[in-house]
Design a protein around this motif. Sequence first.
Motif, PDB file in Angstrom:
ATOM      1  N   THR A  49       0.704  -1.191  -0.068  1.00  0.00           N
ATOM      2  CA  THR A  49      -0.073   0.165  -0.049  1.00  0.00           C
ATOM      3  C   THR A  49       1.090   1.252  -0.086  1.00  0.00           C
ATOM      4  O   THR A  49       2.098   1.100   0.518  1.00  0.00           O
ATOM      5  N   TYR A  51      -0.333   4.226   0.959  1.00  0.00           N
ATOM      6  CA  TYR A  51      -0.986   5.128   1.867  1.00  0.00           C
ATOM      7  C   TYR A  51      -0.517   4.911   3.142  1.00  0.00           C
ATOM      8  O   TYR A  51      -0.295   3.928   3.762  1.00  0.00           O
ATOM      9  N   SER A  98     -10.721   2.751   4.754  1.00  0.00           N
ATOM     10  CA  SER A  98      -9.490   3.293   4.597  1.00  0.00           C
ATOM     11  C   SER A  98      -8.689   3.792   5.813  1.00  0.00           C
ATOM     12  O   SER A  98      -7.412   3.945   5.799  1.00  0.00           O
ATOM     13  N   SER A 101      -5.359   2.099   7.594  1.00  0.00           N
ATOM     14  CA  SER A 101      -3.909   2.825   7.662  1.00  0.00           C
ATOM     15  C   SER A 101      -3.555   3.469   8.948  1.00  0.00           C
ATOM     16  O   SER A 101      -2.078   3.448   8.814  1.00  0.00           O
ATOM     17  N   SER A 149      -5.072  -4.820   1.792  1.00  0.00           N
ATOM     18  CA  SER A 149      -3.711  -4.114   1.836  1.00  0.00           C
ATOM     19  C   SER A 149      -3.316  -4.085   3.281  1.00  0.00           C
ATOM     20  O   SER A 149      -2.082  -4.088   3.501  1.00  0.00           O
ATOM     21  N   HIS A 150      -4.068  -4.285   4.013  1.00  0.00           N
ATOM     22  CA  HIS A 150      -3.691  -4.399   5.767  1.00  0.00           C
ATOM     23  C   HIS A 150      -4.136  -5.700   6.267  1.00  0.00           C
ATOM     24  O   HIS A 150      -4.221  -5.817   7.555  1.00  0.00           O
ATOM     25  N   ASP A 246      -4.137   3.335  -5.832  1.00  0.00           N
ATOM     26  CA  ASP A 246      -4.539   1.783  -5.840  1.00  0.00           C
ATOM     27  C   ASP A 246      -4.059   1.063  -6.906  1.00  0.00           C
ATOM     28  O   ASP A 246      -3.657  -0.140  -6.949  1.00  0.00           O
ATOM     29  N   PRO A 249      -0.088  -0.294  -6.556  1.00  0.00           N
ATOM     30  CA  PRO A 249      -0.108  -1.725  -5.796  1.00  0.00           C
ATOM     31  C   PRO A 249      -0.429  -2.789  -6.524  1.00  0.00           C
ATOM     32  O   PRO A 249      -0.028  -4.051  -6.502  1.00  0.00           O
TER      33      PRO A 249
END
Length: 562
Positions: A49, A51, A98, A101, A149-150, A246, A249
């Motif tokens: 990611t 971010y 989101s 992050s 992403s996380h 986006d 990645p």
Amino acid sequence: MSLADKPQIAVLTIQEAWRRLRRRLRNGPIHRLRFSGVGPDRLAVVPPTLYQGDPFIAEAIYGGRFLFAGRLVEAGRASIFQLAPPTPEFAAELHGFSWLSHHAAAADALAAQNARALVSDWLRYSAGRLGGVAFEPEVTARRVIAWLSHADLLLGSAEYDFYRRFLKSLTIQTRYLRSIAQEAPVGMPRLTVRMALALATHCLPGPASRMRASAQQLADELDRQILPDGGHVSRDPAALATILGDLLPIRETLQGQGQPVPKGIYSAIDRMLPALRFFRHTDGTLALFNGTGCSNMQLMAALMRFDETLGEPLSNARHSGYHRLASGSTVVIADTGCPPPVALSRNAHAGTLAFELSSAAARIVVNCGSPQAGQAALKRVSRSTAAHSTVTIGDRSSSRFAGQPHLDRFLGSPLVPGPTGVELEEIVGEGDRTTGFEATHDGYDRDLGYLHSRRLELENDGWTLTGLDRLTATRRSRAREEAREAALRFHLHPQVSVETIGDIARLSLRGQIWRFTVDQPFTIEDSILFADSSGPRRTLQIVVSVDPGLTPEIAWSFERLS
């Protein structure tokens, strides 16, 4: 809204009603059975990611304080997902996840535990209803991207039960997105869905044919939405940063797995990175046009590391409808295009021929920019021509808005184009001492009977910007009485201090002194900058008011003295 505009709005309303009906039918009990099933036992890969979050925001969320879309909700002992959201924008940001992050930025066991607890609450209270804001196509896509992403944060020390429920829900949401991808609203929502599907099909184990198909569908959507000069069809400069944040990645994920990357993805990235640089001012922020608000400087810095192009950006982004003048340490960016198509104009501004000026990492002349999500009244003001550094006639905007409350809720207040064409001519001054352009739009012609022309020239040392605004009467208009006053506005950045000395204005900022002169009387009035991370900020504007019938031309200049 005039009678001439009503057919466009009627068509858009019918299309939106039909889209919502199709989506609702796909959410019915019979269709929901297609989304269920056993989920995978692992993720094939966890994508990177770009971010970066703020650990202090993660700490506030841990304390039950949720600040989304300009609204603060204190959950207390209840789950935030049990409470009624104050606005749809708050709900969209909450359910989009989101904000994970920020927990990732905290990088400790407590933040990971809190993130898992919140995802677990969502699975308990929100996952069972395939409706409402939580399952709007774009919100669902944002959530899928955020969860993937996380995933390291969420699954690193998770118990088996959470691990299983998390992967099963990801699988269901991916199937749901696949079924409604074509029902997503055109523009950014549909592209976000395609990006989420491309990422999910490569992170969740599945057949290779599905991976190739999702990547190609994303490439096809990029071909439709990214213009030849790298701009987005919405004409929003900030859309490029969001998409690249986006898309890069996704490209890295495909390459890391040894999967082929469709040519359309490579091509879109290669076009967008220089375009993003085109819209950057000397301080690294994006020009404030057509929905752009406060720039995410951490994301911008991360994106620029991928830009391997050399040389200065193009001066004329013809397909996107923007012009850039750059000399020395000075940059001028101007809107020289027509509004986007009505269906893509929910965030578009009536700022045709507006410009911004920056020099040596300092913003000087700006537009007001877009406020944070959830501030509907401020958003309407920010989209008006008066919120831009250009000319207004009769206190009207050069483009019109479908400004009825029920339409705002249903369509998002689309922009009904005023300018139907912008004529542009490049200018190279005598001896190549200056560069510039002259552009004319017809946004005021139909209702007020005037064309607005703007000529901008920047000297090659970057120390002088000269401008000429011309209002040309085209015919006798029934509304000519309303056109007896025109206002030329220059909105100034809050860091600019203004001192009037006779018939000039002395502008001071960050060690620079600029002198503004104009051949007509001017006043210094209050203004507001909406595009700031701390919220709207008071600032000033220079206003030149004339009767266009008596004074059809206004000549002005900004000259740097030190």
